[in-house]
Design an enzyme around this catalytic site. Structure first.
Site, mmCIF file in Angstrom:
data_model
loop_
_atom_site.group_PDB
_atom_site.id
_atom_site.type_symbol
_atom_site.label_atom_id
_atom_site.label_comp_id
_atom_site.label_asym_id
_atom_site.label_seq_id
_atom_site.Cartn_x
_atom_site.Cartn_y
_atom_site.Cartn_z
ATOM 1 N N PHE A 196 0.827 -1.213 0.000
ATOM 2 C CA PHE A 196 0.000 0.000 0.000
ATOM 3 C C PHE A 196 0.858 1.259 0.000
ATOM 4 C CE2 PHE A 196 -3.766 2.554 1.323
ATOM 5 C CZ PHE A 196 -4.631 2.063 0.361
ATOM 6 N N GLY B 267 2.987 3.923 -2.840
ATOM 7 C CA GLY B 267 2.474 4.772 -3.916
ATOM 8 C C GLY B 267 1.724 4.008 -4.981
ATOM 9 N N LEU B 268 2.270 2.854 -5.393
ATOM 10 C CA LEU B 268 1.633 2.074 -6.453
ATOM 11 C C LEU B 268 0.321 1.453 -5.978
ATOM 12 C CD1 LEU B 268 2.172 1.333 -9.392
ATOM 13 C CD2 LEU B 268 3.228 -0.794 -8.584
ATOM 14 N N LYS C 212 9.914 -6.377 -12.340
ATOM 15 C CA LYS C 212 10.845 -5.792 -13.296
ATOM 16 C C LYS C 212 11.982 -6.735 -13.684
ATOM 17 C CE LYS C 212 10.151 -1.126 -11.439
ATOM 18 N NZ LYS C 212 10.814 0.036 -10.800
ATOM 19 N N ALA D 14 9.785 2.384 -2.582
ATOM 20 C CA ALA D 14 10.250 1.052 -2.985
ATOM 21 C C ALA D 14 10.622 1.025 -4.468
ATOM 22 C CB ALA D 14 9.177 0.013 -2.689
ATOM 23 N N GLU E 103 14.309 0.204 -6.090
ATOM 24 C CA GLU E 103 14.528 -0.817 -7.120
ATOM 25 C C GLU E 103 15.265 -0.227 -8.318
ATOM 26 O OE1 GLU E 103 11.718 -4.038 -8.017
ATOM 27 O OE2 GLU E 103 10.318 -3.026 -6.671
ATOM 28 N N HIS F 148 19.624 -0.748 -9.996
ATOM 29 C CA HIS F 148 20.082 -1.002 -11.357
ATOM 30 C C HIS F 148 21.299 -0.156 -11.730
ATOM 31 C CE1 HIS F 148 16.881 -3.667 -12.873
ATOM 32 N NE2 HIS F 148 16.050 -2.956 -12.149
#
Length: 330
Positions: A14, A16-17, A123, A189, A193, A197
């Protein structure tokens, strides 16, 4: 489950996405948001949860478990929600930190005896490979799992699979994304992520960074993350679908963590040779006005609906966005 009834949907995660997903679901007639879980608790109401109340509670108290009267605080929120709620399908809006996390969540669903549809917006290639190892277990459990179903992987991967039909051979699939968000804290989060990268970082290092350390790092880059040759599951998904070998797929982009306007347009370019021997490139570009949330959550629920269609036909197991077309959710 019947395709004629309103699909009861749960959201795991729960941030932002997950919060944006509730906004996407609100006007849908074919789906009803009934459940959610975060790290500290869960909420469930079979008649539908209110996004405004839920989001306000989360911001004020730190967990949807405090939502009155539907919330419950729990250290095992996913497990407890599965035992409590009647849900047709879940959107896993969870950070895949560590990189084994999503596969571990899938194992929880398998062990619980729950049957239904799962969709994620994973991803990393390696994360999808872990889910592939669970293919037989998911099938035996009666779970239809749609993986890599966000924007990229997801919407752009599916566009590449469709565009590939013009060619006899695919030479290159190049995905370039631009993401603008008003402030990084709304998508902590996701930003971690993305940082993972970058050169000099990995998933564990990014995960271990405190908010202050992320803030300091973003100060150095003026809030801009430039990502090149990412480990992105579009490659394995297009390879599995028979489109092209994974080494012909590249993904990169720019994330502006301080401005909602996209720093560049998101697109996928598919270059190949036609049956006449001509080399050509198809380009599919997303409108700059559509946000990351719209381009991730919209396709995710389109794939959730497609997954329900498969599930109703007794088709279980793992599927990717390159294998199945999403279905528009009214």
């Amino acid at each position: 489950m019947s395709s004629h009834h309103t699909m009861k949907v749960g959201i795991l995660g729960f941030g932002g996405l997950g919060q944006a997903a509730t906004r996407v679901l609100t006007p849908k007639q074919e789906m009803l948001w009934v459940a959610a879980a975060d790290l500290k608790g869960y909420a469930y109401d079979e008649t539908g949860l209110d996004p405004d109340q839920a989001i306000a509670t989360y911001h004020q108290q730190g967990s949807i478990g405090y939502l009155e009267p539907y919330g419950t605080l729990s250290n095992n929120s996913i497990q407890d929600l599965l035992e409590t709620a009647s849900v047709d399908g879940y959107f896993l809006a969870l950070p895949n930190l560590p990189n084994t996390f999503m596969a571990d969540v899938a194992r929880q669903f398998i062990a619980s005896g729950w049957k239904g549809v799962l969709v994620d917006a994973l991803k990393r290639t390696s994360a999808v490979e872990q889910l592939l190892e669970l293919q037989n277990e998911l099938q035996a459990a009666g779970i239809t799992y749609m993986t890599g179903c966000g924007a990229t992987p997801g919407l752009l991967t599916a566009a590449a699979a469709v565009a590939a039909q013009s060619y006899t051979e695919i030479h290159r699939v190049k995905i370039t994304f631009g993401v603008g968000i008003a402030n990084w804290e709304a998508y902590r989060a996701t930003i971690r992520e993305d940082i993972a990268h970058l050169p000099g970082f990995d998933v564990e290092k990014a995960r271990a960074m405190s908010d202050a350390e992320v803030e300091a790092f973003l100060d150095k880059t003026n809030g801009i993350l430039t990502l090149e040759n990412m480990e992105h599951a579009d490659d394995i998904m297009l390879e599995l679908a028979g489109i092209c070998p994974r080494d012909r797929v590249t993904v990169g982009g720019v994330v502006d963590t301080r401005n909602p306007k996209k720093p560049l347009s998101t697109n996928v370019q598919i270059t190949g040779r036609t049956f006449e021997g001509k080399i050509s490139t198809h380009t599919f570009t997303l409108g700059d006005e559509t946000s990351m949330a719209a381009n991730v959550c919209g396709p995710a629920f389109g794939y959730l609906k497609a997954g329900l269609s498969l599930h109703n036909r007794g088709i279980y197991g793992l599927f990717t966005a390159a294998e199945v077309m999403p279905q528009f959710v009214k």
